[in-house]
Design a protein around this motif. Structure first.
Motif, PDB file in Angstrom:
ATOM      1  N   GLU A  55       0.878  -1.042   0.146  1.00 51.08           N
ATOM      2  CA  GLU A  55      -0.145   0.203   0.083  1.00 51.08           C
ATOM      3  C   GLU A  55       1.282   1.912  -0.076  1.00 51.08           C
ATOM      4  N   MET A  58       2.648   2.046  -3.518  1.00 49.19           N
ATOM      5  CA  MET A  58       1.526   2.628  -4.408  1.00 49.19           C
ATOM      6  C   MET A  58       0.831   3.690  -4.149  1.00 49.19           C
ATOM      7  N   ARG A  59       1.094   4.228  -2.090  1.00 48.85           N
ATOM      8  CA  ARG A  59       0.432   5.994  -2.269  1.00 48.85           C
ATOM      9  C   ARG A  59       1.671   6.563  -2.925  1.00 48.85           C
ATOM     10  N   PRO A  90       2.527   8.539  -6.986  1.00 50.26           N
ATOM     11  CA  PRO A  90       1.630   7.445  -6.024  1.00 50.26           C
ATOM     12  C   PRO A  90       1.036   6.724  -7.972  1.00 50.26           C
ATOM     13  N   MET A  91       0.950   5.350  -7.528  1.00 47.72           N
ATOM     14  CA  MET A  91       0.853   4.850  -8.628  1.00 47.72           C
ATOM     15  C   MET A  91      -0.961   4.108  -9.217  1.00 47.72           C
ATOM     16  N   TYR A  92      -0.998   4.879  -7.735  1.00 48.97           N
ATOM     17  CA  TYR A  92      -3.066   5.017  -7.886  1.00 48.97           C
ATOM     18  C   TYR A  92      -3.785   5.920  -6.891  1.00 48.97           C
ATOM     19  N   PRO A  93      -5.234   6.619  -7.837  1.00 47.40           N
ATOM     20  CA  PRO A  93      -5.184   7.590  -6.857  1.00 47.40           C
ATOM     21  C   PRO A  93      -5.523   6.674  -5.289  1.00 47.40           C
ATOM     22  N   ARG A  95      -8.106   7.210  -3.502  1.00 45.16           N
ATOM     23  CA  ARG A  95      -9.106   6.543  -3.425  1.00 45.16           C
ATOM     24  C   ARG A  95      -9.353   5.076  -3.365  1.00 45.16           C
ATOM     25  N   VAL A  96      -8.700   4.606  -4.562  1.00 46.37           N
ATOM     26  CA  VAL A  96      -8.810   3.222  -4.684  1.00 46.37           C
ATOM     27  C   VAL A  96      -7.763   1.898  -3.337  1.00 46.37           C
ATOM     28  N   ILE A  97      -6.857   3.624  -2.510  1.00 43.19           N
ATOM     29  CA  ILE A  97      -5.742   2.320  -2.360  1.00 43.19           C
ATOM     30  C   ILE A  97      -6.564   2.004  -1.135  1.00 43.19           C
TER      31      ILE A  97
END
Length: 106
Positions: A55, A58-59, A90-93, A95-97
């Motif tokens: 996580e 990803m952030r 970040p790899m993803y928004p 909110r998604v994580i």
């Protein structure tokens, strides 16, 4: 033979639901009791089991470097190295994580 072992850093998240943080602190104590001079347990608040390797990155967070560099380089060396590095993207928004974290078994 235990005195020949290198310094050991065991880092653990206080919010780990998979492996209790007490496992790392007891392991460090056991290592020291048999003569491993530099066995350290570092339990961090708000970190879950996969936070450091899944996580967080990803952030755009690099917990591993923030934990390991002071251990390897000392506080001043670590601060210099961390300041010289570009920030992770970040790899993803977020909110998604956050949503995915609700369903992770860790």
């Amino acid at each position: 033979a235990s005195k020949l072992l290198p310094p050991m850093l065991l880092f653990h998240g206080e919010a780990d639901k998979t492996v209790p943080p007490l496992c790392s602190t007891r392991f460090a104590e056991a290592l020291r009791s048999v003569g491993v001079p530099n066995a350290v347990a570092d339990v961090r608040p708000d970190l879950a089991h996969a936070e450091v390797i899944i996580e967080g990155p990803m952030r755009g967070e690099d917990h591993q470097l923030q934990l390991l560099l002071p251990f390897l380089l000392g506080d001043e060396g670590a601060e210099q190295r961390l300041r010289s590095m570009p920030p992770l993207a970040p790899m993803y928004p977020a909110r998604v994580i956050a949503f995915a974290s609700l369903f992770m078994p860790f």
